[in-house]
Design a protein around this motif. Sequence first.
Motif, PDB file in Angstrom:
ATOM      1  N   LEU A  50       0.834  -1.206   0.000  1.00  0.00           N
ATOM      2  CA  LEU A  50       0.000   0.000   0.000  1.00  0.00           C
ATOM      3  C   LEU A  50       0.870   1.258   0.000  1.00  0.00           C
ATOM      4  CD1 LEU A  50      -3.254   0.622   1.933  1.00  0.00           C
ATOM      5  CD2 LEU A  50      -1.440   2.297   2.094  1.00  0.00           C
ATOM      6  N   GLU A  85     -11.616   7.441  -0.951  1.00  0.00           N
ATOM      7  CA  GLU A  85     -12.123   7.542   0.421  1.00  0.00           C
ATOM      8  C   GLU A  85     -13.585   7.136   0.493  1.00  0.00           C
ATOM      9  OE1 GLU A  85     -12.133  10.618   4.157  1.00  0.00           O
ATOM     10  OE2 GLU A  85     -12.022  11.439   2.145  1.00  0.00           O
ATOM     11  N   VAL A  88     -13.838   3.317   0.143  1.00  0.00           N
ATOM     12  CA  VAL A  88     -13.454   2.579   1.349  1.00  0.00           C
ATOM     13  C   VAL A  88     -14.542   2.662   2.414  1.00  0.00           C
ATOM     14  CG1 VAL A  88     -11.807   2.491   3.255  1.00  0.00           C
ATOM     15  CG2 VAL A  88     -10.989   2.822   0.923  1.00  0.00           C
ATOM     16  N   VAL A 231      -4.268   1.065  -3.823  1.00  0.00           N
ATOM     17  CA  VAL A 231      -4.421   1.644  -2.482  1.00  0.00           C
ATOM     18  C   VAL A 231      -5.783   1.298  -1.900  1.00  0.00           C
ATOM     19  CG1 VAL A 231      -4.589   3.794  -1.181  1.00  0.00           C
ATOM     20  CG2 VAL A 231      -2.769   3.501  -2.860  1.00  0.00           C
ATOM     21  N   SER A 235      -6.357  -1.171   1.209  1.00  0.00           N
ATOM     22  CA  SER A 235      -6.711  -0.439   2.435  1.00  0.00           C
ATOM     23  C   SER A 235      -7.727  -1.211   3.267  1.00  0.00           C
ATOM     24  CB  SER A 235      -7.250   0.947   2.082  1.00  0.00           C
ATOM     25  OG  SER A 235      -8.405   0.866   1.284  1.00  0.00           O
ATOM     26  N   ILE A 262      -8.372   5.298   8.565  1.00  0.00           N
ATOM     27  CA  ILE A 262      -8.853   5.413   7.191  1.00  0.00           C
ATOM     28  C   ILE A 262      -8.301   6.676   6.539  1.00  0.00           C
ATOM     29  CG2 ILE A 262     -10.906   5.725   5.750  1.00  0.00           C
ATOM     30  CD1 ILE A 262     -12.440   4.066   7.809  1.00  0.00           C
ATOM     31  N   LEU A 265      -4.530   6.386   5.705  1.00  0.00           N
ATOM     32  CA  LEU A 265      -4.264   5.546   4.534  1.00  0.00           C
ATOM     33  C   LEU A 265      -4.611   6.279   3.244  1.00  0.00           C
ATOM     34  CD1 LEU A 265      -5.664   2.098   5.754  1.00  0.00           C
ATOM     35  CD2 LEU A 265      -3.258   2.775   5.567  1.00  0.00           C
ATOM     36  N   ILE A 266      -5.757   6.949   3.245  1.00  0.00           N
ATOM     37  CA  ILE A 266      -6.220   7.619   2.037  1.00  0.00           C
ATOM     38  C   ILE A 266      -5.344   8.816   1.696  1.00  0.00           C
ATOM     39  CG2 ILE A 266      -8.163   8.864   1.024  1.00  0.00           C
ATOM     40  CD1 ILE A 266      -8.515   5.821   1.330  1.00  0.00           C
TER      41      ILE A 266
END
Length: 366
Positions: A50, A85, A88, A231, A235, A262, A265-266
Amino acid sequence: MKGSGPTALNYLVPGSGLAFALFLKAWPDLAPGSEGLVPGIAAVLAIALLCGSAISSVAHADVVARRLGQPYGVLLLTMSVTIIEVSVMASMMLHGENNPTLARESVFSVLMIVNTGIVGLCLLLGSLRHREQTIQQQGVSGYLSVMIALGVMLLVLPAETHEGETGTFSPRQLIFMSFVAISLYGAFLYMQTVRYREHYESQPEGHSDAPPTPNAFALSLVMLLASLAAVVALSKHVAAAFEDFLGNFALADPDAVTGALIALLILLPEGIAAVRAASRNHLQHSLNIALGSALATVALTIPAMAFISTLIGHSMVLGLDTEDRTMLLVTFVLSILSFGTGRTNALNGVVHLIVFCVYVMLLFMP
C-alpha cells in the motif's frame, strides 16, 4: 532541476498490490484480520504494498500534472483520492455493522491530519530548508473560507439544531446541506480553474520543462489509476488488520481511531506529494495539494455518504463531540493566522504539529 520521473518500481508495485489484493479475495482465510501467523505476514506485506502504491501514484501524478498543467494536475489527484475515500467508507458501511459515526470521524480526521499534520510538516521542513516561504494569499484564503464554512455547517451545526440533539440532521436538512456542500464546492472549482486561476497557480520544480510525450502521459495516467486502485483494494485489508490489532486494547473511542486510520491511509499519496513540493520551495503547490484534498473530502464525502446511508437505511451522525469541536475551531483559527501574511516560517509549522500531537493524544485519551 528536472524531476527523475517514475522508476521501474513505480510500475511494478501497483500491479503487485492489485494482484495481492485479488489473492486475498480468493483466499479470505489468509487475509489480514484473521487469526494465525500467515494473516500477520499478509498484513505486513499489504502495508508495504500500500505504501509503495501510494508513492507510485505520486510519481505518476507528477507526470500527468506536467501534461495537464496546473491546477488540473492537482485536481486529478485530489478527486481520485476523494473517490477512494468514499469507496473505502462505503465498503465498510455495506459489509460491516452499522457505524453511524464512520463518515464524521473520517472527515474530521482528514481535516485534522491535513491542517495540522501535513501542513505543519510542510511548513516546518520547507522553512528549515528555505527559511521563509511565500504563498498566494488570495488562493489559500479561498481554500480556508470554503473549508471553514463547510466544516462548521456539516460537523458542528448538526449538534446545535432543534432536530439535532443526537448530532444528526433531519432527512430534509441532510438533503439541503448536501446540496449546499456540492454547490459551494462547484463554485470554488469555477473560481480556481477559470475566474481567479492566477491565485492558485504555481510552478513546481521541473514543471517548467517540456511536457511528457502523449505516450508517456497515457502510460502514467493508466499507472496512476492502477496505483490508486491498489491503495483502495489493499486499504480494506490493512484496516481489518489494524482493527483486529486495536481490538486487543481497551480504547475509549475505537471509532475515532478507525476514522483516523482510514484518513491516514487515504491521504498517504497526497501527503507525500505535498511534503515533497514544500521541501523544493514550492509551498503554494504543496498547499494546493493538501488543502485541496481536505476541501474535497468535506464537500463531497459527506453528501456521498449521506446518499448511501439513506439508500441502505443506515443512520449517520455528523455532529462532533465537545473536544472535537474545540480542536476543529482551534485548527481553523490557527490556519487563518498562519497564512494571513502570505509568508510562513518554522514557528508556524511547529505550532501546527503541536496541535496535531494533541489531536493524536485525544484519539487514545479523550
